[in-house]
Design an enzyme around this catalytic site. Sequence first.
Site, PDB file in Angstrom:
ATOM      1  N   LYS A 194       1.624   7.352  15.709  1.00  0.00           N
ATOM      2  CA  LYS A 194       0.477   7.198  15.048  1.00  0.00           C
ATOM      3  C   LYS A 194      -0.438   5.882  15.525  1.00  0.00           C
ATOM      4  CE  LYS A 194      -1.508   7.001  10.186  1.00  0.00           C
ATOM      5  NZ  LYS A 194      -1.354   6.829   8.739  1.00  0.00           N
ATOM      6  N   ASP A 226       7.584   2.856   4.229  1.00  0.00           N
ATOM      7  CA  ASP A 226       7.556   3.886   5.532  1.00  0.00           C
ATOM      8  C   ASP A 226       8.556   4.823   4.628  1.00  0.00           C
ATOM      9  OD1 ASP A 226       5.399   2.887   6.790  1.00  0.00           O
ATOM     10  OD2 ASP A 226       6.877   1.805   8.279  1.00  0.00           O
ATOM     11  N   HIS A 285       4.825  -3.108   2.712  1.00  0.00           N
ATOM     12  CA  HIS A 285       3.870  -3.890   3.619  1.00  0.00           C
ATOM     13  C   HIS A 285       2.554  -3.275   3.432  1.00  0.00           C
ATOM     14  CE1 HIS A 285       5.501  -0.561   5.971  1.00  0.00           C
ATOM     15  NE2 HIS A 285       4.381  -0.468   6.558  1.00  0.00           N
TER      16      HIS A 285
END
Length: 331
Positions: A198, A219, A273
């Site tokens: 990505k 994630d 994050h």
Amino acid sequence: MEVERVQALALGGIHDLPAHFIRPDHERPENSKAIEGVSVPVISLSQPRDTLVKEIAEASSKWGFFVVKDHGVSPTLIKRLQEVGEEFFGLAQEEKEKYANDPAKGKFEGYGTKMIKNKDQKLEWVDYYFHLMAPPSKVNHEVWPQNPPTYREVTEDYNKEIVRLTDEILALLSEGLNLETNVLRTHMGGDEIEVEMKINMYPPCPRPELALGVEPHTDMSALTFLVPNDVPGLQVWMDQTWVAVDYVPDALYIHIGDQIEVLSNGKYKSILHRSIVNKERTRMSWAVFCVPPGETVVGPLPELLDEKNPATYVAKTFDEYRYRKINKLPL
């Protein structure tokens, strides 16, 4: 349906930020400033094995994040990877649109921008390009950029390095749990582990203090390998505050993802994050997600469980996990 591209907005010279990009007060960077100058773990992969296992296990337990040097990926290849990504996003808009994805129709690979689902949803200041890199049986080169012409060659070379590093990091993480070297890789699907690219493109933003490139999240991958350009923006959550991550040339930034947290029964942490944006400069990052095949059941490793350490996560297929996380359902 025509999609509003963030890069096109920025190139149009807007001076005010459209309302759907303005974050709620508590999410705005101006109200949740990150600490600067904190040292995140930086680890050389050229160290003796025992030292490496210890340092990676400690960083994965405490931070869920570390930066690796001496990883064997040539600086030239990293530079070429960045160049072909920059070239794609530098193409005319109509050329980029040839590769547009359509998540609503199940077409996730290609050129994309997050779209508004309801009137209250705030958008991230980012365009992206997403596609699978491995395993070969699941790769569709037709959805890869054909322009620039060198995109495929460079990306395939980079994929080989990421597959090698995935095996290496999973082995080190397994040893850090006092398990056999191949345990995590086997439970992740072995040779069928999927590798997803990505490319994130964050154009200059007129009001960066009000927007986010990517909102706070962990994630859903097992591991994420990130290469940023030299424009700061990545921030990780540590000790109840945001910490700004400094740029380290030619390094790889490794995030522990949700699947490793589950497999390790919480010993390793999936890192929360976010990404902020810049008023003057374009930030880009190349994120590679390593995930198990959809049908793979992921749960705490039996070797880590006993009466004193019961399972704290429910085993489920990765497909089910992904569906639940995307739709904000209980995990």
